[in-house]
Enzyme design. Structure first.
Site, PDB file in Angstrom:
ATOM      1  N   CYS A  70       0.827  -1.213   0.000  1.00 11.47           N
ATOM      2  CA  CYS A  70       0.000   0.000   0.000  1.00 11.47           C
ATOM      3  C   CYS A  70       0.861   1.263   0.000  1.00 11.47           C
ATOM      4  O   CYS A  70       0.333   2.370   0.139  1.00 11.47           O
ATOM      5  CB  CYS A  70      -0.946   0.013   1.203  1.00 11.47           C
ATOM      6  SG  CYS A  70      -0.103  -0.030   2.795  1.00 11.47           S
ATOM      7  N   GLU A 104      -2.415   0.748  -4.645  1.00 12.00           N
ATOM      8  CA  GLU A 104      -1.969  -0.562  -4.177  1.00 12.00           C
ATOM      9  C   GLU A 104      -1.200  -1.252  -5.303  1.00 12.00           C
ATOM     10  O   GLU A 104      -1.560  -1.134  -6.471  1.00 12.00           O
ATOM     11  CB  GLU A 104      -3.167  -1.424  -3.777  1.00 12.00           C
ATOM     12  CG  GLU A 104      -4.000  -0.858  -2.659  1.00 12.00           C
ATOM     13  CD  GLU A 104      -3.555  -1.318  -1.287  1.00 12.00           C
ATOM     14  OE1 GLU A 104      -3.042  -2.435  -1.165  1.00 12.00           O
ATOM     15  OE2 GLU A 104      -3.732  -0.541  -0.333  1.00 12.00           O
TER      16      GLU A 104
END
Length: 384
Positions: free
Chosen positions: A337, A371
């Site tokens: 992330c 992501e």
């Protein structure tokens, strides 16, 4: 204090913003690894109604209730009134005005109310959390929540409530919903508990699970180690693809939820143990023995770990020790992330591994966050 109003998302710009974000992050990754990258797969979000969670401060202007966000880096905090929030899933989006209209009429439920959080699943079941700066009369509050819930259910909403105050939690009737991710090779059902981490974007979560499954093809005779599995989102999706799975987590509530999710999905080849990444390293290196492993009859020598799944926090692996531990595995499924830490960690891991799959998932549209997912295979391994 000045006020701003947040209304709608400009979906007409979505694809252009995503393309720019991907190009920037891909360029930075290329500079970090100094090697050819596989063509990335890019998984977009829905441009509107993509958030399964939403959290708002609450502000009362006389008798009018406002959902509020705050402009970053302002002192005093600058309020942004959220008149309409089409980033939220349709169930939350439709519920918000009906909920505020009814709360405004209930003097007890609105007194000292300072935050409302929403959690939904793709079927539209919603848990609403009311958070207070006061001690709650639990019997009276539950009665009022039941009445409010009945009114909203008659308006077509599928809703549960929780009310929070210091050391108090009232459930009406429950704090848990079930999400089902419909995947190509079999669906995954997950309990989600309000107040704990859940995936904020169901569309991109489904894509991430599909990616992880693609990385796990033909691994049925080998074993998977997963660090910090949370409530078992990836664990439940990947367990059928491996002979055995050992998953670790340190937080109590996610651990309990993960165990429930394993049972819900009829998974019997997975053990879950509360160990940190450092403790896992010590156990695998036979530097320490742990009662937590012995209590579950976990014999690490019985595992044939070929694959490591990691989904670290935004800071990434963060240490030479963690990177070295990761590099010992033949195959690494890395979900990230943090684009900067992802690039930094990969610049280390490519000393020993090839990047054979690369994907980007737009978990947070209209932001700089993206992501990433990569499959790394050690050079010289039987699958390298």
């Amino acid at each position: 204090m000045s006020q701003q109003h947040l209304t709608t998302t400009d979906k007409e710009q979505y694809q252009q913003l995503l393309d720019t974000k991907v190009a920037t992050i891909l360029s930075n990754l290329q500079k970090a690894v100094h090697t050819a990258l596989p063509e990335p797969a890019v998984y977009p979000s829905k441009p509107v109604h993509y958030r399964m969670r939403a959290e708002f401060a609450i502000y009362f202007d006389n008798d009018t209730m406002h959902y509020v966000m705050y402009k970053p880096n302002t002192k005093p905090k600058e309020r942004i009134f959220v008149d309409s929030f089409d980033k939220a899933h349709e169930a939350i989006y439709k519920l918000m005005p009906d909920l505020s209209a009814l709360l405004q009429k209930d003097e007890e439920l609105k007194h000292k109310l300072f935050e409302i959080d929403f959690l939904t699943n793709q079927k539209g079941d919603v848990i609403v959390s009311l958070i207070y700066h006061k001690k709650l009369d639990e019997t009276a509050t539950l009665q009022r929540l039941e009445k409010l819930r009945d009114l909203l259910c008659h308006m077509g909403h599928k809703i549960s409530f929780t009310a929070h105050a210091k050391k108090q939690l009232i459930k009406c009737p429950d704090d848990t919903i079930v999400e089902e991710y419909k995947l190509k090779d079999g669906n995954v059902s997950l309990y989600q508990v309000e107040g704990t981490f859940t995936q904020p974007n169901a569309t991109t979560c489904s894509a991430m699970l599909e990616f992880a499954r693609e990385c796990s093809q033909d691994m049925h005779n080998t074993d998977l180690l997963e660090l910090y599995c949370g409530s078992g989102t990836f664990t439940t999706a990947l367990a059928p693809y491996y002979r055995q799975v050992l998953a670790t987590e340190v937080a109590r509530v996610p651990t309990q939820t993960a165990l429930k999710n394993l049972r819900l999905n009829h998974i019997d080849n997975t053990k879950l143990v509360r160990l940190s990444a450092l403790e896992v390293t010590q156990a695998l290196n036979k530097e320490r023995s742990f009662n937590r492993l012995n209590e579950q009859d976990i014999d690490l020598d019985s595992y044939n770990f070929k694959t490591l799944l990691i989904d670290p926090p935004r800071a990434g692996l963060a240490s030479e020790e963690a990177l070295s531990f990761t590099a010992r595995f033949d195959r690494v499924i890395y979900i990230s992330c943090g684009p900067e830490s992802f690039a930094s960690d990969l610049s280390y891991l490519i000393r020993t591994h090839n990047i054979v799959k690369l994907s980007f998932f737009d978990q947070f549209p209209y932001t700089s966050h993206l992501e990433s997912g990569a499959l790394l295979v050690k050079r010289g391994s039987d699958r390298g």
